[in-house]
Design a protein around this motif. Structure first.
Motif, short mmCIF file in Angstrom:
data_model
loop_
_atom_site.label_atom_id
_atom_site.label_comp_id
_atom_site.label_asym_id
_atom_site.label_seq_id
_atom_site.Cartn_x
_atom_site.Cartn_y
_atom_site.Cartn_z
N ALA A 1 -58.11 29.89 17.27
CA ALA A 1 -58.06 29.66 18.72
C ALA A 1 -56.74 30.12 19.32
N ASP A 2 -56.77 30.45 20.62
CA ASP A 2 -55.56 30.88 21.32
C ASP A 2 -54.57 29.74 21.54
N SER A 3 -55.00 28.51 21.31
CA SER A 3 -54.10 27.36 21.47
C SER A 3 -53.17 27.20 20.25
N LEU A 4 -53.43 27.96 19.21
CA LEU A 4 -52.69 27.82 17.95
C LEU A 4 -51.26 28.35 18.09
N THR A 5 -50.28 27.57 17.63
CA THR A 5 -48.88 28.00 17.67
C THR A 5 -48.24 28.05 16.29
N SER A 6 -48.84 27.39 15.30
CA SER A 6 -48.23 27.32 13.98
C SER A 6 -49.28 27.33 12.87
N ILE A 7 -48.96 28.06 11.79
CA ILE A 7 -49.83 28.08 10.61
C ILE A 7 -48.99 27.65 9.42
N GLY A 8 -49.39 26.58 8.75
CA GLY A 8 -48.59 25.97 7.69
C GLY A 8 -48.56 26.76 6.38
#
Length: 202
Positions: free
Chosen positions: A139-146
């Motif tokens: 999604a475009d709301s995503l800011t971080s990927i762990g």
């Protein structure tokens, strides 16, 4: 826990079927052994037990087809027919290893992961080593990927990381088909995200 419930249902169905066969073939006049010949007088009993199995078996299919739970303060997960969907809002939980994720027991049958709009981060180890994962929607709301989020997903050959993502953890895409293609096209330390060349530390 989920698979234990399913196994219990299987055992129940098997018992009912075996019991029905025994009633149908048992000869009361020769109790020392079972005569394998159909006693049509007992056919109604068999049919009744068969109908009970029809009630139990659909329950098993429904439970196996759809699973769900929580994966963050305001985030939830749902699994239906090969697709794992993360919905809600805010961050996902971070996990210390791939064994801790709540959907680990079905990881081997997940073919698609969908991160719905409203989710802002993907937790550490969330989808590591998903052997059948080949389709990913972020999604475009995503800011971080762990860290290690998609590590080891070898069938994942196409990933569209949104421009909103500003933080990518360690070894997120290692051992994926997508990263191998990026390395071959550019360099070991660079990948393309939305037509932009960025540094990937791994």
């Amino acid at each position: 826990m989920l698979y234990e419930t399913l196994r219990e249902r299987d055992h129940c169905v098997s018992f009912l079927i075996c019991f029905a066969i025994l009633l149908l073939t048992y000869d009361n006049k020769r109790k020392e052994k079972v005569e394998f010949m159909i006693d049509f007088k007992k056919l109604p009993i068999f049919l009744m037990i068969f109908m009970l199995t029809l009630i139990v078996i659909p329950g098993r299919k429904t439970q196996a087809a759809m699973l769900s739970g929580k994966c963050g303060p305001k985030a939830a997960w749902t699994y239906v027919n090969g697709t794992l969907t993360i919905s809600g809002s805010g961050i996902m939980d971070n996990y210390k290893s791939k064994q801790e994720v709540p959907w680990r027991s079905i990881a081997h049958i997940i073919e698609m992961v969908v991160i719905k709009n409203g989710i802002t981060s993907i937790g550490d180890y969330s989808f590591q080593d998903f052997s059948k994962l080949s389709n990913l929607t972020l999604a475009d709301s995503l800011t971080s990927i762990g860290n290690y989020a998609f590590n080891g997903c070898s069938l994942l050959s196409e990933i569209n990381v949104p421009r909103t993502v500003s933080n990518i953890g360690a070894y997120v895409f290692d051992d994926t088909g997508w990263l191998e293609e990026q390395k071959a096209t550019y360099s070991f330390s660079s990948i393309v995200i939305n037509n932009s060349l960025v540094k990937y530390l791994g």
